[in-house]
Design a protein around this motif. Structure first.
Motif, PDB file in Angstrom:
ATOM      1  N   LEU A 159       1.448  13.851  -9.484  1.00 60.59           N
ATOM      2  CA  LEU A 159       1.859  12.897  -9.397  1.00 60.59           C
ATOM      3  C   LEU A 159       2.316  12.890  -8.213  1.00 60.59           C
ATOM      4  CD1 LEU A 159       4.117  12.886 -12.871  1.00 60.59           C
ATOM      5  CD2 LEU A 159       3.586  11.291 -11.712  1.00 60.59           C
ATOM      6  N   TYR A 160       3.018  14.496  -7.379  1.00 58.69           N
ATOM      7  CA  TYR A 160       3.179  14.213  -5.758  1.00 58.69           C
ATOM      8  C   TYR A 160       1.895  13.361  -4.994  1.00 58.69           C
ATOM      9  CZ  TYR A 160       4.131  16.695  -1.519  1.00 58.69           C
ATOM     10  OH  TYR A 160       4.574  16.563  -0.506  1.00 58.69           O
ATOM     11  N   ARG A 161       0.464  13.314  -5.758  1.00 62.23           N
ATOM     12  CA  ARG A 161      -0.243  12.991  -5.026  1.00 62.23           C
ATOM     13  C   ARG A 161      -0.699  12.140  -4.926  1.00 62.23           C
ATOM     14  NH1 ARG A 161      -4.039  14.698  -0.966  1.00 62.23           N
ATOM     15  NH2 ARG A 161      -5.559  13.228  -1.294  1.00 62.23           N
ATOM     16  N   HIS A 164       2.763  10.445  -2.484  1.00 59.85           N
ATOM     17  CA  HIS A 164       2.739  10.995  -1.267  1.00 59.85           C
ATOM     18  C   HIS A 164       1.769  10.538  -0.426  1.00 59.85           C
ATOM     19  CE1 HIS A 164       6.237  13.578  -2.539  1.00 59.85           C
ATOM     20  NE2 HIS A 164       6.464  13.251  -1.391  1.00 59.85           N
ATOM     21  N   TYR A 165       0.306   9.984  -1.148  1.00 64.31           N
ATOM     22  CA  TYR A 165      -1.089   9.492  -0.299  1.00 64.31           C
ATOM     23  C   TYR A 165      -1.717   8.750  -0.799  1.00 64.31           C
ATOM     24  CZ  TYR A 165      -1.205  14.071   1.550  1.00 64.31           C
ATOM     25  OH  TYR A 165      -0.869  15.433   1.728  1.00 64.31           O
ATOM     26  N   VAL A 175       6.058   7.365   2.640  1.00 69.10           N
ATOM     27  CA  VAL A 175       6.619   8.507   1.873  1.00 69.10           C
ATOM     28  C   VAL A 175       6.481   9.720   2.780  1.00 69.10           C
ATOM     29  CG1 VAL A 175       7.503   9.560   0.295  1.00 69.10           C
ATOM     30  CG2 VAL A 175       6.996   7.283  -0.264  1.00 69.10           C
ATOM     31  N   LEU A 176       5.527  10.030   2.924  1.00 69.55           N
ATOM     32  CA  LEU A 176       5.382  11.429   3.189  1.00 69.55           C
ATOM     33  C   LEU A 176       5.417  11.239   4.858  1.00 69.55           C
ATOM     34  CD1 LEU A 176       3.878  14.218   3.365  1.00 69.55           C
ATOM     35  CD2 LEU A 176       1.757  13.620   2.835  1.00 69.55           C
ATOM     36  N   ASP A 236      -2.092  15.842  15.096  1.00 69.22           N
ATOM     37  CA  ASP A 236      -1.776  14.635  14.970  1.00 69.22           C
ATOM     38  C   ASP A 236      -1.796  13.776  13.001  1.00 69.22           C
ATOM     39  OD1 ASP A 236      -0.955  14.278  17.398  1.00 69.22           O
ATOM     40  OD2 ASP A 236      -3.598  13.634  17.946  1.00 69.22           O
ATOM     41  N   MET A 237      -0.973  12.725  12.908  1.00 70.82           N
ATOM     42  CA  MET A 237      -1.298  12.164  11.540  1.00 70.82           C
ATOM     43  C   MET A 237      -1.368  10.795  11.858  1.00 70.82           C
ATOM     44  SD  MET A 237       1.848  12.505   9.328  1.00 70.82           S
ATOM     45  CE  MET A 237       1.899  12.187   7.453  1.00 70.82           C
ATOM     46  N   CYS A 238      -2.283  10.674  10.994  1.00 63.47           N
ATOM     47  CA  CYS A 238      -3.142   9.452  10.800  1.00 63.47           C
ATOM     48  C   CYS A 238      -2.731   8.394   9.088  1.00 63.47           C
ATOM     49  CB  CYS A 238      -4.235   8.563  10.707  1.00 63.47           C
ATOM     50  SG  CYS A 238      -4.298   6.332  10.576  1.00 63.47           S
ATOM     51  N   ALA A 239      -1.349   7.770   8.388  1.00 66.03           N
ATOM     52  CA  ALA A 239      -1.112   7.050   7.121  1.00 66.03           C
ATOM     53  C   ALA A 239      -1.474   6.024   7.554  1.00 66.03           C
ATOM     54  CB  ALA A 239       0.012   7.519   7.111  1.00 66.03           C
ATOM     55  N   ARG A 240      -1.521   5.487   6.065  1.00 63.39           N
ATOM     56  CA  ARG A 240      -1.276   4.075   5.560  1.00 63.39           C
ATOM     57  C   ARG A 240      -0.248   3.456   5.119  1.00 63.39           C
ATOM     58  NH1 ARG A 240      -5.108   1.083   0.575  1.00 63.39           N
ATOM     59  NH2 ARG A 240      -4.583  -0.697   1.135  1.00 63.39           N
TER      60      ARG A 240
END
Length: 589
Positions: A159-161, A164-165, A175-176, A236-240
């Motif tokens: 559920l966490y994944r 957040h992913y 969210v993450l 560094d971070m990439c998110a959708r």
């Protein structure tokens, strides 16, 4: 079943002063019966899936254990009894274990629960142990009931994944990303560092998705995500964020021009051809850049500035990057215009509602509907909710808009109730509405005004809204539920609900997000998630609603899972009230 010690006391009283023959004749059958009951009592303990230990205090020595305890702790039964409890070498997560062993008399009648791990070889097994203090004869004991919670922990991790992913790309979701971004800003403030935010939008993606289908669109999104991620440095971070929108966080940049260099690298890698089912596909990327702290010192502002710069990149030809500047005011002006239009729409009640049916898979009837707002502007035509609802939430106009929706939906459902149709109308509550201190009072007022029975109203709240302030959320939900209004968690799985809190909410239904329904017949992960959510809901005595059901195959899968209600184009599109009445008059077959 009586305590074994009670039987012994009774028998001793009866046997004093009685001859052996009399005992054999009169009490032997009773003795045999008591022995049989003791054997049953022992079997009840030994066949329990939970491990049960009897611990003599104060030395904390294990004097008896169920058969399952040997399996759970990996120790032979003969070795387990007479072993000091400390030798189990539990890894205490709660920090309360030592206090339980040193002060057993302080344990309440409900018992004391701790969470810990036990190490068996290279494997750590999570346990939940409940202690209760008892007095047997002249001695003090602890009864420990230990449960293996491996499956629960795995479910919480899943559920966490999910929360957040992104399920398609595996990248962090909004969210993450916002959690990490906030921490980066705080770190930057303390250490006087600069960060860069890149807002990446894929040009021509909609054309590929609409022309070649979702499979091609998903392939391009997944491949693009990998290319963007591979363009970045460690740290560094990439998110959708959503759809074809990605964000990149560049931490601790030395020069603002470094962000432009990374943006150009991303543009070049996205421009390379994608190969899908023998076709060469080409897209490009438009990127907007905002810099912390020059362009803002909070997440919302920096995202807005980067988004504005990205739209400017599209306006000047796409396939390029632009830094935010204060001269980029066109989108801001448009937003002011939209705000003005919204104010006028509220004053003139220019909104109207469509209703999408909910179908009960048990009764095979339409038993409810979701009320969905629409806005038909006299000059600009139909303005989609996706365009004005986020803006209404941002400006606070969602409060009067949301109240109008609730009042209108209740009024219409009262009319249908008067016509003999007993239905439950579902209305979405925004996070801002849910947080107002007058929500419960406003709901009561509207129900009274429209004379709609509370049981004919259902309110949908998102996970993120209820998890924002747990204590207040529980109180608000209980007040609403006590009125008789039904409650559901909307888009379940796209936010984060700790199971320990979810079971405290007086929720009637979980609504599975359409993103999981789309792939239940083709994607093993989606089908597993849906089964898990249905199972979870039923274990918490909640019903399940699946939204976005479009095919008979999806319907069959959901029926087999035990899902109670469905909503989607297979049953019916959102339609005006007049057309919805026809669905009620001529039911779906």
């Amino acid at each position: 079943m009586k305590n074994p010690s009670d039987y012994n006391k009774e028998l001793r009283k009866k046997l004093i002063g009685i001859s052996e023959n009399t005992v054999r004749k009169n009490y032997y059958p009773e003795l045999q019966e008591r022995i049989h009951e003791l054997e049953l009592f022992r079997a009840l303990i030994d066949y329990s899936t939970d491990a049960i230990l009897l611990i003599k205090m104060p030395e904390a020595k294990i004097v008896d254990a169920s058969a399952s305890a040997s399996l759970q702790f990996g120790i032979k039964h003969s070795d387990l009894t007479n072993l000091l409890f400390h030798y189990l070498e539990l890894i205490d997560l709660s920090g309360n274990l030592q206090d339980v062993l040193e002060n057993p008399q302080a344990i309440s009648s409900e018992g004391k629960m701790i969470q810990c791990y036990i190490k068996k070889g290279n494997q750590e097994t999570p346990l939940e142990i409940t202690f209760r203090s008892v007095i047997l004869g002249a001695s003090s004991y602890l009864i420990a009931i230990s449960r293996d919670i491996t499956e629960r922990k795995l479910a919480e991790e899943r559920l966490y994944r999910l929360a957040h992913y992104d399920t398609l790309t595996g990248l962090p979701n909004r969210v993450l990303f916002l959690e990490v971004f906030r921490q980066a800003i705080l770190y930057g403030v303390r250490n006087k560092l600069s960060h860069a935010l890149l807002f990446v939008d894929l040009d021509r993606f909609k054309y590929i998705n609409d022309t070649l289908g979702h499979a091609a669109g998903d392939y391009v999104l997944l491949a693009s995500a990998r290319r963007i991620k591979d363009s970045l440095s460690t740290g560094d971070m990439c998110a959708r964020l959503s759809g074809d929108e990605f964000v990149v966080l560049l931490n601790d940049i030395n020069d603002t021009h470094d962000a432009g260099a990374i943006a150009q690298k991303i543009i070049e890698t996205i421009a390379k051809p994608f190969f899908f089912e023998g076709r060469e596909l080409f897209i490009s990327g438009s990127i907007g850049i905002s810099i912390f702290p020059e362009d803002g010192n909070d997440c919302a502002t920096l995202l807005k500035q980067a988004d504005t710069a990205m739209y400017h990149a599209k306006e000047v030809g796409k396939n390029n990057y632009q830094y935010f500047s204060k001269s980029m005011q066109k989108s801001t002006i448009e937003r002011f215009e939209l705000e003005s239009l919204l104010h006028r729409a509220i004053q003139t009640e220019s909104f109207f509602l469509h209703y999408q049916p909910r179908f009960d898979l048990i009764s095979n009837k339409i038993t409810g509907m979701e009320a969905l707002i629409r806005w038909n502007h006299p000059e600009y035509g139909l303005i989609t909710p996706g365009h004005f609802i986020p803006f209404a939430e941002e400006t606070g106009l969602i409060l009067p808009v949301g109240e109008w929706v609730l009042r209108s939906a209740c009024r219409q459902n009262r009319l249908w109730l008067d016509q003999g149709f007993s239905l439950c109308v579902s209305v979405n509550l925004s996070a801002m509405q849910f947080r107002t201190d007058y929500l419960v009072e406003r709901i009561q007022t509207i129900l009274k005004e429209t004379m709609l029975p509370p049981e004919n109203l259902e309110l949908e709240i998102t996970e993120s809204a209820v998890m924002n302030d747990i204590k207040t959320s529980i109180e608000t939900l209980k007040e609403i539920h006590e009125m008789g209004v039904k409650l559901s968690i909307d888009d379940f799985g796209t936010g984060y609900s700790s199971l320990s809190y979810l079971k405290q909410f007086p929720i009637d239904k979980l609504k599975i997000d359409r993103s999981f329904i789309e792939g239940i017949n083709t994607n093993e992960e989606d089908s597993s998630i849906v089964k898990a959510v249905v199972s979870l809901a039923h274990s918490l005595k909640m019903k399940v609603v699946a939204e976005g059901v479009e095919t008979k195959e999806q319907l069959k899968f959901l029926e087999d899972c035990g899902c109670e209600e469905i909503q989607g184009y297979l049953i019916g599109h959102p339609v005006p009230s007049r057309i919805f009445e026809e669905l009620l008059t001529f039911p779906i077959q």
